[in-house]
Design an enzyme around this catalytic site. Structure first.
Site, PDB file in Angstrom:
ATOM      1  N   CYS A 112       0.801  -1.229   0.000  1.00 42.58           N
ATOM      2  CA  CYS A 112       0.000   0.000   0.000  1.00 42.58           C
ATOM      3  C   CYS A 112       0.836   1.281   0.000  1.00 42.58           C
ATOM      4  O   CYS A 112       0.318   2.348  -0.345  1.00 42.58           O
ATOM      5  CB  CYS A 112      -0.945   0.001   1.194  1.00 42.58           C
ATOM      6  SG  CYS A 112      -2.037  -1.437   1.241  1.00 42.58           S
ATOM      7  N   HIS A 240      -2.908   6.916   2.025  1.00 43.35           N
ATOM      8  CA  HIS A 240      -3.396   5.646   1.498  1.00 43.35           C
ATOM      9  C   HIS A 240      -4.853   5.468   1.895  1.00 43.35           C
ATOM     10  O   HIS A 240      -5.233   5.721   3.045  1.00 43.35           O
ATOM     11  CB  HIS A 240      -2.548   4.497   2.038  1.00 43.35           C
ATOM     12  CG  HIS A 240      -3.175   3.158   1.836  1.00 43.35           C
ATOM     13  ND1 HIS A 240      -3.646   2.741   0.614  1.00 43.35           N
ATOM     14  CD2 HIS A 240      -3.431   2.138   2.709  1.00 43.35           C
ATOM     15  CE1 HIS A 240      -4.165   1.524   0.738  1.00 43.35           C
ATOM     16  NE2 HIS A 240      -4.056   1.144   1.990  1.00 43.35           N
ATOM     17  N   ASN A 270     -10.286   0.116  -1.081  1.00 47.41           N
ATOM     18  CA  ASN A 270      -8.844   0.128  -0.871  1.00 47.41           C
ATOM     19  C   ASN A 270      -8.181  -0.492  -2.100  1.00 47.41           C
ATOM     20  O   ASN A 270      -8.319  -1.688  -2.348  1.00 47.41           O
ATOM     21  CB  ASN A 270      -8.525  -0.672   0.399  1.00 47.41           C
ATOM     22  CG  ASN A 270      -7.043  -0.758   0.724  1.00 47.41           C
ATOM     23  OD1 ASN A 270      -6.196  -0.608  -0.142  1.00 47.41           O
ATOM     24  ND2 ASN A 270      -6.733  -1.032   1.976  1.00 47.41           N
TER      25      ASN A 270
END
Length: 314
Positions: A112, A240, A270
């Protein structure tokens, strides 16, 4: 060279949208449960699109928005944790798709935090004189790793790509990409894992939540300090897109009251290494930021690795 700057952004998401109501037909969940825990209402899921397809689309849009030519590109970097092919790497495949001739091309996998790592390495290459114009891409097909019977993970992730064109600045110009703050906590490297030849993602949700909401804000402030600005001067914050509760917790601790905070996770889920450039590109496209605005990018997640830097908005 005195550094580099982002001159343009681009993004791509698959047209297939998966709603919370549709997920409720696959697993024991509902809209209220998902939104109260992670803040997500929809995510985009690739069907016919490969990882390279999405990465190349985002890169092509960024290049078109920059006004630069494919002949000018001499470095391609792709951040991803969902590449299937070991060789050629995704960056080389994207370069071939776009018609880039003889670039340096490599992939980065810090999950990520991948885009901020990739952006930093491109900036370092330009500062060292090894490149002048780079395509930096974050792309993920997270749906390839999802166990659709596990409601703790299948509600979270989505697919997509975002890209930046990064160009050298002449000596004396103010750097458009600030020094990176990066690192990891290897003793917690089992908190988010994607394992096996038929990979499935799993994570220790509460452990990741506690780590992100306590450790990231101080590190984000370090990135501001390295760039020589106070968090209160930020006009944008693109963390993020892990989940909405984490984003809001970090933003509240950062001390940047005038910053527009990216919350693209609500509509995109996500998307791991794609989440920062995807959200950043959308903010610029919507006119939420102005050229030259200081924007903090900060990625964190699997590893547990983190990286962030202050950039100037293209």
């Amino acid at each position: 060279m005195s550094g580099s700057r982002i001159v343009a952004l681009g993004h791509y998401q698959p047209p297939k949208v998966l709603t919370n109501a549709e997920l409720a037909t696959l697993v024991d969940t509902d809209d209220e449960w998902i939104r109260s825990r992670v803040g997500i209402r929809t995510r985009h899921i690739a069907e016919g699109e490969s990882l390279v397809d999405m990465a190349a689309e985002a890169a092509q849009k960024a290049l078109a928005n920059s006004g630069r030519s494919v002949e000018d590109v001499d470095l391609v970097v792709v951040a991803t944790c969902t590449a299937i092919e070991r060789s050629p790497n995704t960056a080389a495949a994207v370069a071939a798709r776009l018609g880039v001739r003889a670039p340096a091309a490599y992939d980065i996998n810090t999950v990520c935090s991948g885009f901020s790592y990739a952006l930093a390495t491109a900036d370092h290459a330009i500062r060292a004189g090894a490149a002048r114009l780079a395509l930096v891409v974050g792309a993920e097909r997270m749906s390839d790793t999802i166990d659709w019977t596990d409601r703790t993970t299948c509600v979270i992730f989505g697919d997509g790509a975002g890209a930046a064109v990064v160009e050298a600045q002449e000596d004396g110009a103010e750097p458009g990409i600030g020094p990176v703050v990066w690192g990891s906590e290897p003793e917690k490297n089992d908190a988010v894992v994607i394992t096996g030849w038929d990979p499935v993602i799993s994570q220790q949700g509460q452990s990741v939540f506690r780590w992100a909401t306590t450790k990231i804000a101080p590190l984000a402030r370090q990135a501001c300090e390295k760039a020589g600005i106070d968090p209160s001067e930020l006009k944008g914050f693109v963390p993020h897109q892990a989940n909405l509760r984490i984003i809001d917790a970090i933003a509240n601790k950062l001390g940047a009251p005038d910053a527009v905070v990216a919350r693209d996770v609500v509509d995109s889920g996500n998307t791991s290494a794609a989440s920062i450039p995807l959200a950043f590109s959308k903010m610029v496209e919507r006119g939420e930021l102005s050229s030259g605005d200081p924007v903090l990018l900060f990625g964190f997640g699997g590893g547990l690795a983190y990286a962030g830097q202050v950039v100037r908005c293209p």
